[in-house]
Design a protein around this motif. Structure first.
Motif, mmCIF file in Angstrom:
data_model
loop_
_atom_site.group_PDB
_atom_site.id
_atom_site.type_symbol
_atom_site.label_atom_id
_atom_site.label_comp_id
_atom_site.label_asym_id
_atom_site.label_seq_id
_atom_site.Cartn_x
_atom_site.Cartn_y
_atom_site.Cartn_z
ATOM 1 N N THR A 104 30.568 27.690 58.399
ATOM 2 C CA THR A 104 31.591 28.377 57.804
ATOM 3 C C THR A 104 32.837 27.399 58.070
ATOM 4 N N CYS A 105 33.417 27.306 57.022
ATOM 5 C CA CYS A 105 34.808 26.586 57.127
ATOM 6 C C CYS A 105 36.001 27.659 57.124
ATOM 7 N N THR A 106 37.122 27.437 57.560
ATOM 8 C CA THR A 106 38.215 28.181 57.269
ATOM 9 C C THR A 106 38.878 27.166 56.508
ATOM 10 N N LEU A 107 39.545 27.792 55.221
ATOM 11 C CA LEU A 107 40.154 27.137 54.523
ATOM 12 C C LEU A 107 41.658 27.614 54.294
ATOM 13 N N ILE B 116 32.273 17.081 52.909
ATOM 14 C CA ILE B 116 31.972 18.482 53.048
ATOM 15 C C ILE B 116 31.463 19.106 51.597
ATOM 16 N N LEU B 117 30.502 19.807 51.450
ATOM 17 C CA LEU B 117 30.080 20.793 50.348
ATOM 18 C C LEU B 117 30.648 21.941 50.184
ATOM 19 N N LEU B 118 31.314 22.327 49.327
ATOM 20 C CA LEU B 118 31.748 24.008 49.029
ATOM 21 C C LEU B 118 31.114 24.162 47.618
ATOM 22 N N VAL C 167 41.467 31.358 54.823
ATOM 23 C CA VAL C 167 40.516 32.001 53.812
ATOM 24 C C VAL C 167 39.011 31.448 54.439
ATOM 25 N N THR C 168 38.139 32.322 54.637
ATOM 26 C CA THR C 168 36.878 31.854 55.243
ATOM 27 C C THR C 168 35.724 31.600 54.157
ATOM 28 N N GLU C 169 35.265 30.437 54.116
ATOM 29 C CA GLU C 169 34.328 30.215 52.999
ATOM 30 C C GLU C 169 33.051 29.523 53.620
ATOM 31 N N PRO C 170 31.869 29.624 53.176
ATOM 32 C CA PRO C 170 30.485 28.777 53.355
ATOM 33 C C PRO C 170 30.842 27.442 53.002
ATOM 34 N N CYS C 171 30.274 26.545 53.882
ATOM 35 C CA CYS C 171 30.186 25.235 53.622
ATOM 36 C C CYS C 171 29.199 24.399 54.165
ATOM 37 N N ALA C 172 28.861 23.265 53.782
ATOM 38 C CA ALA C 172 28.001 22.237 54.362
ATOM 39 C C ALA C 172 28.439 20.969 54.891
ATOM 40 N N SER D 237 39.482 23.647 58.278
ATOM 41 C CA SER D 237 39.042 23.536 59.837
ATOM 42 C C SER D 237 37.566 23.935 59.900
ATOM 43 N N ILE D 238 37.053 23.120 60.929
ATOM 44 C CA ILE D 238 35.611 23.068 61.167
ATOM 45 C C ILE D 238 35.505 22.907 62.594
ATOM 46 N N ASP D 239 35.301 24.123 63.399
ATOM 47 C CA ASP D 239 34.901 23.889 64.955
ATOM 48 C C ASP D 239 36.470 23.501 65.449
ATOM 49 N N GLY D 240 37.516 23.961 65.160
ATOM 50 C CA GLY D 240 38.767 23.448 65.571
ATOM 51 C C GLY D 240 39.366 22.300 65.132
ATOM 52 N N ALA D 241 38.696 21.417 64.458
ATOM 53 C CA ALA D 241 39.276 20.148 63.988
ATOM 54 C C ALA D 241 39.769 20.579 62.551
ATOM 55 N N ARG D 242 40.886 20.020 62.285
ATOM 56 C CA ARG D 242 41.541 20.194 60.936
ATOM 57 C C ARG D 242 41.547 18.930 59.984
ATOM 58 N N PHE D 243 41.295 19.042 58.634
ATOM 59 C CA PHE D 243 41.126 18.173 57.902
ATOM 60 C C PHE D 243 41.650 18.256 56.712
ATOM 61 N N LYS D 244 42.435 17.333 55.817
ATOM 62 C CA LYS D 244 43.062 17.548 54.622
ATOM 63 C C LYS D 244 42.031 17.008 53.636
ATOM 64 N N ILE D 245 41.963 17.672 52.492
ATOM 65 C CA ILE D 245 41.006 17.261 51.384
ATOM 66 C C ILE D 245 41.962 16.201 50.620
#
Length: 117
Positions: free
Chosen positions: A7-10, A67-69, A29-34, A82-90
């Motif tokens: 799960t990713c936090t967007l 990542i896949l959304l 917003v919480t979304e499923p991701c891979a 954000s995934i496991d506390g690490a933040r990324f910009k698309i």
């Protein structure tokens, strides 16, 4: 076929910008991701050493993340996740289709995001 494995936090862009012209993230917003790939690396800063008084170059942490959304994601270019506390910009998104031509998911490419959302 898209199968989320976490799960990713967007943080979608709020439509506002900072004094530096960068998009300010909005509400979470919480979304499923891979997760396909998150590869941190150290790279030279883009600042030219010719204009530096010390003639020295600096190193900064960057990341090559993919990542896949899902097909119904609200994520867009410049959003932060954000995934496991690490933040990324698309920094890029590409639609991916199934063999029968239907939209299956989005492939998002991202880099580290150093500001607090």
């Amino acid at each position: 076929m898209f199968r989320p494995n976490t799960t990713c936090t967007l943080y979608p862009a709020s439509g506002k910008t900072s004094v530096y012209g960068q998009a300010i993230p909005g509400a979470a917003v919480t979304e499923p991701c891979a997760i396909v790939k998150i590869a941190p690396k150290e790279a030279k800063t883009p600042v030219s050493t010719r204009v530096s008084a010390s003639r020295a170059g600096a190193m900064e942490m960057t990341a090559d993340a993919v990542i896949l959304l899902g097909a119904n994601t609200i994520a867009r270019y410049d959003d932060v996740f954000s995934i496991d506390g690490a933040r990324f910009k698309i920094i890029g998104m590409a639609p991916q289709h199934s063999l029968d031509g239907k939209l299956d998911h989005y492939e998002a490419h991202a880099t580290f995001y150093s500001q607090t959302p």
